[in-house]
Design an enzyme around this catalytic site. Structure first.
Site, PDB file in Angstrom:
ATOM      1  N   SER A 169      33.579  32.199  36.212  1.00 47.65           N
ATOM      2  CA  SER A 169      34.617  31.176  36.007  1.00 47.65           C
ATOM      3  C   SER A 169      34.356  29.938  36.871  1.00 47.65           C
ATOM      4  O   SER A 169      33.643  30.000  37.879  1.00 47.65           O
ATOM      5  CB  SER A 169      35.989  31.754  36.334  1.00 47.65           C
ATOM      6  OG  SER A 169      36.212  32.911  35.569  1.00 47.65           O
TER       7      SER A 169
HETATM    8  N1  SAM Z   1      35.600  36.656  37.852  1.00 43.51           N
HETATM    9  C1  SAM Z   1      34.320  36.891  37.237  1.00 43.51           C
HETATM   10  C2  SAM Z   1      33.206  36.305  38.070  1.00 43.51           C
HETATM   11  O1  SAM Z   1      33.468  35.863  39.201  1.00 43.51           O
HETATM   12  O2  SAM Z   1      32.056  36.309  37.597  1.00 43.51           O
HETATM   13  C3  SAM Z   1      34.271  36.322  35.859  1.00 43.51           C
HETATM   14  C4  SAM Z   1      34.922  37.197  34.894  1.00 43.51           C
HETATM   15  S1  SAM Z   1      34.576  36.780  33.232  1.00 43.51           S
HETATM   16  C5  SAM Z   1      35.469  35.292  33.012  1.00 43.51           C
HETATM   17  C6  SAM Z   1      35.611  38.022  32.450  1.00 43.51           C
HETATM   18  C7  SAM Z   1      35.044  39.409  32.559  1.00 43.51           C
HETATM   19  O3  SAM Z   1      36.026  40.324  32.064  1.00 43.51           O
HETATM   20  C8  SAM Z   1      33.789  39.638  31.723  1.00 43.51           C
HETATM   21  O4  SAM Z   1      32.761  40.134  32.526  1.00 43.51           O
HETATM   22  C9  SAM Z   1      34.233  40.665  30.684  1.00 43.51           C
HETATM   23  O5  SAM Z   1      33.214  41.556  30.299  1.00 43.51           O
HETATM   24  C10 SAM Z   1      35.357  41.367  31.423  1.00 43.51           C
HETATM   25  N2  SAM Z   1      36.303  42.066  30.542  1.00 43.51           N
HETATM   26  C11 SAM Z   1      36.791  41.698  29.333  1.00 43.51           C
HETATM   27  N3  SAM Z   1      37.649  42.627  28.859  1.00 43.51           N
HETATM   28  C12 SAM Z   1      37.709  43.612  29.811  1.00 43.51           C
HETATM   29  C13 SAM Z   1      38.419  44.837  29.912  1.00 43.51           C
HETATM   30  N4  SAM Z   1      39.253  45.262  28.954  1.00 43.51           N
HETATM   31  N5  SAM Z   1      38.239  45.584  31.013  1.00 43.51           N
HETATM   32  C14 SAM Z   1      37.397  45.190  32.014  1.00 43.51           C
HETATM   33  N6  SAM Z   1      36.696  44.041  31.975  1.00 43.51           N
HETATM   34  C15 SAM Z   1      36.852  43.260  30.885  1.00 43.51           C
END
Ligand code: SAM
Length: 212
Positions: free
Chosen positions: A63
Site C-alpha cells: 500500500s
Molecule cells: N499491508 C500490506 C503490505 O504492507 O504489503 C499490503 C496488503 S495488500 C494491499 C492486501 C493483501 O491482503 C494481499 O496480500 C492479499 O492477498 C491479502 N488478502 C486478500 N484477501 C484476504 C483474506 N481473505 N485473508 C487474508 N489475506 C487476504
C-alpha cells in the site's frame, strides 16, 4: 545504499506523512526505521519511497505509505498491544506494527506472498511476528482477544468474528466498500455496541474470501 535509503525514508516521512498531518511520534519513528525498499520486488527498489502503492506479485500491492501511516495512527497503538493484521502482503506493514506493539499476528491467503514476507521479517530480525496462511475473514480465534485489528484489503462488511475477537474498548481499522465506493473506517467496540467513524475515501485491493 544503506545511508541513501535512510535519507530517502526521511524525505518520504517529511513530504508524504508529516506534511499530510501524521503526527504520532512512534509511527513516524517506525517509518524512519523500516526499510521499505526491502519489501518490494528488486525491479521496484528505486521506486520504494515514492508516494504510491507498488506491485508485489500475485496481483497484489504494497500500500501507499501515507495510507499505512494513517491506519496505524488511527489504531492508537501502545507498546503492550497484541494486534491482528489481515492481509500480510509484502510484510511491510507487519514490520511497522512489530516496531510499535508487543505481538503481531498476521494472516495472508496467498502462500507465496506469505513465504516471501516471512523471509524478509526473519532477515530483519523481528521475533514478535506470527504469520499464518488462510482466510482472514474467518479471524484467528487461537490467539484472540486482540487489542487492535487492522485489515489491509477492502472488505464488504465488518465480520462478526472480528468483533468477537476484539477486546472491549479495542479498535479495528479497515477499508470498507459499499455501493458508492471504499471508505477508511475505524470502529471501537464498546460492550455490545460498535462506534463507527468514517475517515474518508480510499482504494484497496479486495478482501477475498475462500468460498468466493
Ligand atoms: N499491508 C500490506 C503490505 O504492507 O504489503 C499490503 C496488503 S495488500 C494491499 C492486501 C493483501 O491482503 C494481499 O496480500 C492479499 O492477498 C491479502 N488478502 C486478500 N484477501 C484476504 C483474506 N481473505 N485473508 C487474508 N489475506 C487476504
Amino acid at each position: 545504499m544503506h545511508e541513501e535509503a535512510a535519507y530517502r525514508r526521511k524525505i518520504m516521512v517529511e513530504s508524504q506523512l508529516v506534511a499530510r498531518g501524521i503526527s504520532d511520534r512512534r509511527v513516524i519513528e517506525a517509518f524512519l526505521r523500516v526499510p521499505r525498499h526491502l519489501f518490494v520486488p528488486k525491479e521496484y527498489e528505486d521506486l520504494a519511497y515514492q508516494d504510491s502503492p507498488l506491485p508485489i506479485g500475485s496481483g497484489q500491492t504494497i500500500s501507499q505509505p501515507y495510507i499505512v501511516a494513517l491506519m496505524l495512527e488511527l489504531l492508537e497503538l501502545r507498546e503492550d498491544h497484541k494486534v491482528l493484521e489481515i492481509g500480510t502482503g509484502s510484510g511491510y506493514q507487519t514490520a511497522l506494527l512489530a516496531e510499535l506493539v508487543s505481538e503481531v499476528y498476521s494472516i495472508e491467503r496467498i502462500p507465496e506472498l506469505l513465504d516471501e514476507a516471512r523471509e524478509r521479517l526473519r532477515h530483519l530480525g523481528y521475533t514478535n511476528v506470527f504469520l499464518f496462511a488462510g482466510d482472514g475473514s474467518k479471524g484467528l480465534p487461537e490467539f484472540a482477544p486482540y487489542d487492535r485489528i487492522i485489515v489491509s484489503a477492502c472488505a464488504r462488511r465488518i465480520y462478526e468474528v472480528w468483533i468477537e475477537e476484539l477486546k472491549d474498548g479495542g479498535l479495528i481499522v479497515l477499508p470498507l466498500e459499499d455501493k458508492r465506493g471504499q471508505n477508511l473506517i475505524r470502529a471501537c467496540k464498546r460492550g455490545e455496541k460498535l462506534i463507527i467513524e468514517n475517515h474518508g475515501g480510499c482504494v484497496f485491493v479486495p478482501l477475498i474470501e475462500e468460498n468466493q
